[in-house]
Design a protein around this motif. Structure first.
Motif, PDB file in Angstrom:
ATOM      1  N   ASP A   1       0.823  -1.212   0.000  1.00 40.78           N
ATOM      2  CA  ASP A   1       0.000   0.000   0.000  1.00 40.78           C
ATOM      3  C   ASP A   1       0.859   1.264   0.000  1.00 40.78           C
ATOM      4  O   ASP A   1       0.525   2.257  -0.661  1.00 40.78           O
ATOM      5  CB  ASP A   1      -0.919   0.012   1.222  1.00 40.78           C
ATOM      6  CG  ASP A   1      -2.109  -0.918   1.056  1.00 40.78           C
ATOM      7  OD1 ASP A   1      -2.186  -1.597   0.003  1.00 40.78           O
ATOM      8  OD2 ASP A   1      -2.944  -0.984   1.975  1.00 40.78           O
ATOM      9  N   LEU A   2       1.954   1.237   0.736  1.00 40.15           N
ATOM     10  CA  LEU A   2       2.822   2.422   0.781  1.00 40.15           C
ATOM     11  C   LEU A   2       3.453   2.710  -0.578  1.00 40.15           C
ATOM     12  O   LEU A   2       3.767   3.865  -0.898  1.00 40.15           O
ATOM     13  CB  LEU A   2       3.914   2.227   1.839  1.00 40.15           C
ATOM     14  CG  LEU A   2       3.459   2.274   3.304  1.00 40.15           C
ATOM     15  CD1 LEU A   2       4.592   1.851   4.231  1.00 40.15           C
ATOM     16  CD2 LEU A   2       2.964   3.673   3.662  1.00 40.15           C
ATOM     17  N   ALA A   3       3.654   1.682  -1.378  1.00 43.43           N
ATOM     18  CA  ALA A   3       4.255   1.866  -2.702  1.00 43.43           C
ATOM     19  C   ALA A   3       3.222   2.184  -3.771  1.00 43.43           C
ATOM     20  O   ALA A   3       3.602   2.462  -4.914  1.00 43.43           O
ATOM     21  CB  ALA A   3       5.032   0.606  -3.094  1.00 43.43           C
ATOM     22  N   ASP A   4       1.946   2.169  -3.417  1.00 44.09           N
ATOM     23  CA  ASP A   4       0.878   2.373  -4.399  1.00 44.09           C
ATOM     24  C   ASP A   4       0.559   3.864  -4.518  1.00 44.09           C
ATOM     25  O   ASP A   4       0.055   4.470  -3.563  1.00 44.09           O
ATOM     26  CB  ASP A   4      -0.371   1.599  -3.959  1.00 44.09           C
ATOM     27  CG  ASP A   4      -1.443   1.577  -5.036  1.00 44.09           C
ATOM     28  OD1 ASP A   4      -1.398   2.419  -5.947  1.00 44.09           O
ATOM     29  OD2 ASP A   4      -2.329   0.705  -4.967  1.00 44.09           O
ATOM     30  N   PRO A   5       0.826   4.481  -5.675  1.00 40.93           N
ATOM     31  CA  PRO A   5       0.562   5.929  -5.816  1.00 40.93           C
ATOM     32  C   PRO A   5      -0.917   6.279  -5.668  1.00 40.93           C
ATOM     33  O   PRO A   5      -1.254   7.418  -5.348  1.00 40.93           O
ATOM     34  CB  PRO A   5       1.079   6.241  -7.223  1.00 40.93           C
ATOM     35  CG  PRO A   5       1.104   4.938  -7.935  1.00 40.93           C
ATOM     36  CD  PRO A   5       1.389   3.904  -6.892  1.00 40.93           C
TER      37      PRO A   5
END
Length: 332
Positions: free
Chosen positions: A287-291
């Motif tokens: 989720d943290l890597a999902d823009p």
């Protein structure tokens, strides 16, 4: 055909991998036939869509088995005695339908399967399959079951081919969910996970078939334990967002003691608690890597995956990945 191999992210090297193949255009139908012959078994095929045939296949090579996901234009296929004489891998295949209906005929049995239904077929006997045209591609999942790896009488198991197998009750629900999860997350598993999933797949399938034949008590204790582990594994995956998820709640849900739960995990690579923590951290990292989720705070993402306290989450994330959640989000 295009082929992409995904290298496992951790664990020892071995005969486990993810590959994908796709065909399209005027020559796609012939290439599809070649691919099916190698991946499953040789057959004769016919299709009204041969001139513009499209097909995609993803295969997870697991320990002692493979799970495959297919999506393709409507077609029919025959396996004749001549095919069997030339090449017989001596496998059963468990088939789960996701898209348009299919017809299976084998051993004087015939069945129409719609989305969500399952059946098995046998490479050692003549077979007819009709993948029907309902305005959308056929989508099926296949699990290879080597005959030698199925601990059930062959003559009894043969009687199940081309019959509808219940996927809405008991171990059928678990097996259908298992195959659907493999299909949806094919590229997300590491090598160690693929090894475990292969063993689980065979055990769950054997338990499912044994129940259909009223032979469950004859299964080895190890098989029943693997099925219980598979049920626990699925329960953890489906409840990661619940902050109350713990060894105690898992044990209570499966009507076993916490002590037995920990004993079941003694031969696994991780404890129960470590498994929950790792999977939660993997979901937060994704989720943290999902823009598309940039509008969500780190605390909201942590809470979404069951972490009650942001400080505890940050410490766990740094221990696992060597970087803080905020720095990882920035670099990702």
């Amino acid at each position: 055909m295009e082929r992409e191999d995904a290298v496992g992210k951790s664990g020892p090297a071995g005969p486990v991998s993810v590959s994908s193949d796709s065909v399209s255009g005027p020559d796609g139908f012939d290439r599809w036939g070649e691919m099916v012959g190698k991946a499953v078994m040789p057959v004769t095929m016919a299709s009204e869509h041969a001139d513009h045939f499209r097909g995609e296949a993803t295969t997870l090579e697991l320990a002692r088995t493979e799970a495959s996901a297919f999506s393709f234009s409507p077609m029919s296929a025959w396996r004749t005695p001549a095919h069997i004489r030339r090449s017989d891998p001596e496998n059963y295949y468990l088939c789960l339908v996701h898209g348009s209906p299919i017809v299976l005929e084998q051993r004087r049995n015939d069945v129409l399967l719609t989305a969500g239904e399952m059946a098995i077929f046998d490479t050692s006997q003549p077979l007819f399959c009709d993948f029907q045209d309902h305005g959308r591609p056929t989508r099926v999942s296949l699990l290879r079951l080597p005959r030698a790896a199925v601990p059930l009488p062959g003559d009894r198991t043969d009687g199940l081919v081309a019959t509808r197998l219940p996927a809405q009750a008991g171990s059928g629900v678990l097996l259908a969910s298992f195959l659907t999860g493999l299909r949806a997350n094919a590229g997300q598993f590491n090598t160690t996970e693929l090894r475990r999933l292969g063993a689980m797949a065979l055990e769950v399938a054997a338990t499912f078939l044994a129940a259909r034949l009223d032979l469950s008590p004859s299964l080895p204790v190890e098989s029943r334990q693997q099925v219980l582990l598979a049920r626990i594994d699925a329960f953890i995956t489906h409840n990661l967002s619940d902050p109350e998820l713990s060894p105690a709640t898992i044990a209570a849900h499966h009507h076993i003691s916490v002590r037995l739960l920990h004993a079941l995990f003694e031969e696994e690579p991780e404890t129960v608690g470590a498994t929950i923590r790792r999977r939660r951290l993997e979901r937060t990292r994704t989720d943290l890597a999902d823009p598309r989720l940039r509008h969500r705070t780190i605390g909201e993402i942590a809470l979404r995956w069951g972490f009650r306290h942001p400080a505890d989450f940050s410490r766990a994330f740094r221990r696992a990945y060597g970087i803080s959640p905020s720095d990882f989000r920035h670099t990702a």
